[in-house]
Design an enzyme around this catalytic site. Structure first.
Site, short mmCIF file in Angstrom:
data_model
loop_
_atom_site.label_atom_id
_atom_site.label_comp_id
_atom_site.label_asym_id
_atom_site.label_seq_id
_atom_site.Cartn_x
_atom_site.Cartn_y
_atom_site.Cartn_z
N LYS A 201 42.18 44.60 42.20
CA LYS A 201 41.69 45.42 41.07
C LYS A 201 42.67 46.55 40.75
O LYS A 201 43.02 46.75 39.61
CB LYS A 201 40.32 46.06 41.39
CG LYS A 201 39.18 45.08 41.54
CD LYS A 201 37.85 45.81 41.59
CE LYS A 201 37.70 46.74 42.78
NZ LYS A 201 37.57 46.06 44.08
N ARG B 91 29.13 49.57 40.59
CA ARG B 91 29.11 48.62 41.71
C ARG B 91 27.72 48.42 42.27
O ARG B 91 27.58 47.85 43.37
CB ARG B 91 30.14 48.97 42.78
CG ARG B 91 29.89 50.17 43.59
CD ARG B 91 30.84 50.19 44.77
NE ARG B 91 32.16 50.64 44.40
CZ ARG B 91 33.21 50.60 45.20
NH1 ARG B 91 33.12 50.11 46.42
NH2 ARG B 91 34.36 51.07 44.80
N ARG C 183 47.44 46.08 53.89
CA ARG C 183 47.57 47.00 52.74
C ARG C 183 48.01 48.40 53.19
O ARG C 183 47.51 48.93 54.18
CB ARG C 183 46.21 47.10 52.03
CG ARG C 183 46.20 48.13 50.91
CD ARG C 183 45.10 47.89 49.94
NE ARG C 183 43.81 48.40 50.39
CZ ARG C 183 42.71 48.36 49.65
NH1 ARG C 183 42.73 47.80 48.45
NH2 ARG C 183 41.58 48.85 50.11
N ARG D 100 44.99 53.19 54.50
CA ARG D 100 43.77 53.92 54.14
C ARG D 100 42.86 54.06 55.34
O ARG D 100 42.75 53.14 56.13
CB ARG D 100 43.05 53.17 53.02
CG ARG D 100 43.29 53.78 51.66
CD ARG D 100 42.75 52.94 50.54
NE ARG D 100 41.32 52.66 50.65
CZ ARG D 100 40.62 52.10 49.66
NH1 ARG D 100 41.22 51.77 48.54
NH2 ARG D 100 39.34 51.88 49.80
N ARG E 19 32.24 47.29 53.93
CA ARG E 19 32.45 47.36 52.48
C ARG E 19 32.29 45.98 51.86
O ARG E 19 31.72 45.84 50.77
CB ARG E 19 33.83 47.94 52.18
CG ARG E 19 33.83 49.47 52.29
CD ARG E 19 35.18 50.02 52.71
NE ARG E 19 36.24 49.68 51.79
CZ ARG E 19 37.48 49.39 52.16
NH1 ARG E 19 37.83 49.37 53.43
NH2 ARG E 19 38.38 49.10 51.25
P1 ADP Z 1 36.96 49.69 47.97
O1 ADP Z 1 36.50 48.98 46.73
O2 ADP Z 1 38.20 49.11 48.56
O3 ADP Z 1 35.88 49.87 48.99
P2 ADP Z 1 37.32 52.15 46.43
O4 ADP Z 1 38.64 52.83 46.43
O5 ADP Z 1 36.86 51.55 45.15
O6 ADP Z 1 37.43 51.12 47.62
O7 ADP Z 1 36.19 53.15 46.96
C1 ADP Z 1 36.31 53.80 48.19
C2 ADP Z 1 34.97 54.40 48.61
O8 ADP Z 1 34.54 55.33 47.61
C3 ADP Z 1 33.82 53.40 48.73
O9 ADP Z 1 33.78 52.78 49.99
C4 ADP Z 1 32.62 54.34 48.52
O10 ADP Z 1 32.39 55.14 49.67
C5 ADP Z 1 33.13 55.27 47.43
N1 ADP Z 1 32.84 54.76 46.07
C6 ADP Z 1 33.76 54.44 45.13
N2 ADP Z 1 33.17 53.99 44.00
C7 ADP Z 1 31.84 54.03 44.23
C8 ADP Z 1 30.70 53.68 43.46
N3 ADP Z 1 30.81 53.19 42.22
N4 ADP Z 1 29.47 53.83 44.02
C9 ADP Z 1 29.34 54.32 45.27
N5 ADP Z 1 30.36 54.66 46.06
C10 ADP Z 1 31.62 54.52 45.55
#
Ligand code: ADP
Length: 221
Positions: A17, A93, A130, A162, A173
């Site tokens: 993404k 999400r 990554r 990360r 996740r």
């Molecule tokens: P990934 O999709 O690899 O888990 P992201 O960078 O999109 O990583 O998000 C990292 C963290 O930020 C998530 O694990 C969550 O804790 C938080 N987060 C990001 N976007 C959202 C969302 N839309 N709703 C809830 N938590 C979120």
């Protein structure tokens, strides 16, 4: 809302993404709105939001729907997104987030939802290798490191693993994705917005397929 292209990109962690969204944001000259990047910036800057988000993110847990959507709603109201369009990465999400978004911008406030489909065993492989730039979020891997000594080719920032790319947080996740985010495939499919792209192809092929899908969805070049 304005007249530019308005996109959501769905996909498991490691589906690509971030990489595709950066390229799409250049191609269409629209802001890339990544909740993960916004939250990581808040953690770095030690804001009040960052203090709430940090521990949840490290554990691989989701933040509350209302909190996330109030941040996103504010960001969508800024002039660039409101006039030119946007790409949402990492949001919505959950179905609740998708409903809150729809309340704000309407069903046709989104032109196209790109679903990057990659088998779980492939994303696991990508996630363990990554590495990301601590400053600008540029994505590398142990197979394709930056040119010089783990400093970012774009901004000179430090390229690191990360904190939530540990085996435990990755599994959590991915499980949350399955339970909370996968229902959005049906949600947007029912609204005629969903296009599924084979995300296991190389990044150029994924990009070309995505641009073609957006073109078909918006009937413009
Ligand atoms: P990934 O999709 O690899 O888990 P992201 O960078 O999109 O990583 O998000 C990292 C963290 O930020 C998530 O694990 C969550 O804790 C938080 N987060 C990001 N976007 C959202 C969302 N839309 N709703 C809830 N938590 C979120």
């Amino acid at each position: 809302m304005g007249t530019g292209v308005r996109l959501i990109v769905l996909g498991k962690q490691g589906a690509g993404k971030g990489t595709q969204c950066v390229r799409l944001s250049h191609r269409y000259a629209i802001p890339h709105i990544s909740t993960g990047d916004m939250l990581r910036a808040a953690v770095r800057n030690q804001t009040e939001l960052g203090q709430i988000a940090g521990p949840l993110m490290d554990a691989g847990s989701l933040l509350g729907d209302d909190l996330i959507m109030s941040i996103v709603s504010e960001r969508l109201s800024e002039p660039d997104a409101a006039t030119r369009g946007f790409i949402l990465d990492g949001v919505p999400r959950t179905v609740v987030q998708a409903e809150l978004l729809e309340e704000k911008i309407g069903v046709d406030g989104i032109d196209c939802v790109i679903n990057l489909d990659v088998p779980t065993e492939d994303v696991l492989q990508r996630l363990v290798s990554r590495r990301v730039c601590d400053d600008c979020g540029a994505i590398y891997s142990t197979n394709q490191p930056p040119a010089v000594n783990w400093t970012c080719d774009n901004c000179g920032g430090q390229v690191v693993q990360r904190k939530d790319d540990t085996a435990e947080a990755i599994m959590k996740r991915l499980a949350a994705y399955e339970a909370e985010t996968l229902p959005l495939v049906d949600f947007y499919s029912q609204r005629g917005k969903l296009v599924t792209i084979d995300g296991s192809q190389n990044a150029d092929a994924v990009f070309d397929a995505t641009v073609a899908a957006i073109k078909a969805a918006t009937r413009r070049s």
